[in-house]
Scaffold this active site. Sequence first.
Site, short mmCIF file in Angstrom:
data_model
loop_
_atom_site.label_atom_id
_atom_site.label_comp_id
_atom_site.label_asym_id
_atom_site.label_seq_id
_atom_site.Cartn_x
_atom_site.Cartn_y
_atom_site.Cartn_z
N HIS A 84 0.83 -1.29 0.13
CA HIS A 84 0.09 -0.09 -0.15
C HIS A 84 1.08 1.05 0.08
O HIS A 84 1.94 1.29 0.67
CB HIS A 84 -0.72 0.04 1.24
N CYS A 93 -2.20 2.79 9.02
CA CYS A 93 -3.18 1.65 8.65
C CYS A 93 -4.23 1.71 9.54
O CYS A 93 -5.36 1.73 8.92
CB CYS A 93 -2.54 0.34 8.55
N1 ARG Z 1 -3.89 -7.10 6.41
C1 ARG Z 1 -4.25 -6.04 5.82
C2 ARG Z 1 -4.34 -6.01 4.40
O1 ARG Z 1 -3.35 -6.83 3.85
C3 ARG Z 1 -3.40 -4.83 6.10
C4 ARG Z 1 -3.87 -3.60 5.80
C5 ARG Z 1 -2.79 -2.36 6.20
N2 ARG Z 1 -3.48 -1.22 5.62
C6 ARG Z 1 -2.86 -0.29 5.08
N3 ARG Z 1 -3.28 0.82 5.16
N4 ARG Z 1 -1.74 -0.12 4.80
O2 ARG Z 1 -5.33 -5.66 3.66
#
Ligand code: ARG
Length: 304
Positions: free
Chosen positions: A184, A289
């Site tokens: 991300h 996150c």
């Molecule tokens: N386990 C989640 C996923 O893989 C983690 C999300 C993390 N969020 C972020 N904004 N980076 O989607």
Amino acid sequence: MSTPETVTVPSPIPEPAEGRTAHHRRYLMCRPEHFTVSYKINPWMEPAKPTDTAKAVAQWQMLHDLYLELGHEVELIDPLEGFPDMVYTANGGFVIDGRAYVPKFRFVERAGEAPAFADWFRAGGFDTVEPEEVNEGEGDFLLVGDTILAGTGFRSTGDSHREVGEVFGREVVSLNLIDPRFYHLDTAISVLDPVEGAANGGPERANIAYLPGAFDDASRAILEERFPDAILVADADGAVFGLNSASDGYNVIISPRATGFEKQLRERGYNPITVDLSELLLGGGGIKCCTLELRAARDSEVDA
Ligand code: ARG
């Protein structure tokens, strides 16, 4: 032996150095009451490894309480059973000027979160826009000044970059993520300054910190050109999710493991504060996150 929870809030929080101002923030968070790792959709997740939900809640609570202590507002959305990743509210939408662009998750495991976030936005009076394209909210869209930086490569699609630009009528700069650990955009870029720092008569243009190795050459060239004063974060700090941080323009909440980044922030006149979310890192998420910024309509924006 479990490591002690660490949150180091210098008390009292020092006054901003010249050129830095703490701005009021309104955030959406979700208490990780159902947190666990039961599937694998990023390289950090190991479903076979045990998780400690109580510890996740305790660490999350530290972040929550710190925001309040800094004078920010925190709204809560109810956690849904069966959606262990809902704690990562950054993926729950992208909100500017009181308008909320709803996510459309890449993986089926998280798809059921989207209607819950959409309902929350509607109930909260946000102008709520349903997406056509796959996008994971503020995980991949970051507002810097008037521009939206948009990540792609692993989750949000290039088509969602066009859509987000249409929804908000803003310039969108697409950036390609190439390292699966930084899937991300908010794991590779940290927005340090408030919206429209310079446009508001602030001392300098909105600045960022980033992890160069997370991007392809073309995207790196764009970042170098647009942000000549950016903080370039070392691989060691990036690898511990150092970039996944929240800033109010002065206080920057970061992982205690990102010691180099902490030093860089201090040198630039920011006030780094560390919060350890080690348990939530097992799901591949960190401070940012767990934090979604709720940007109000312009005329009701008040700075602290
Ligand atoms: N386990 C989640 C996923 O893989 C983690 C999300 C993390 N969020 C972020 N904004 N980076 O989607």
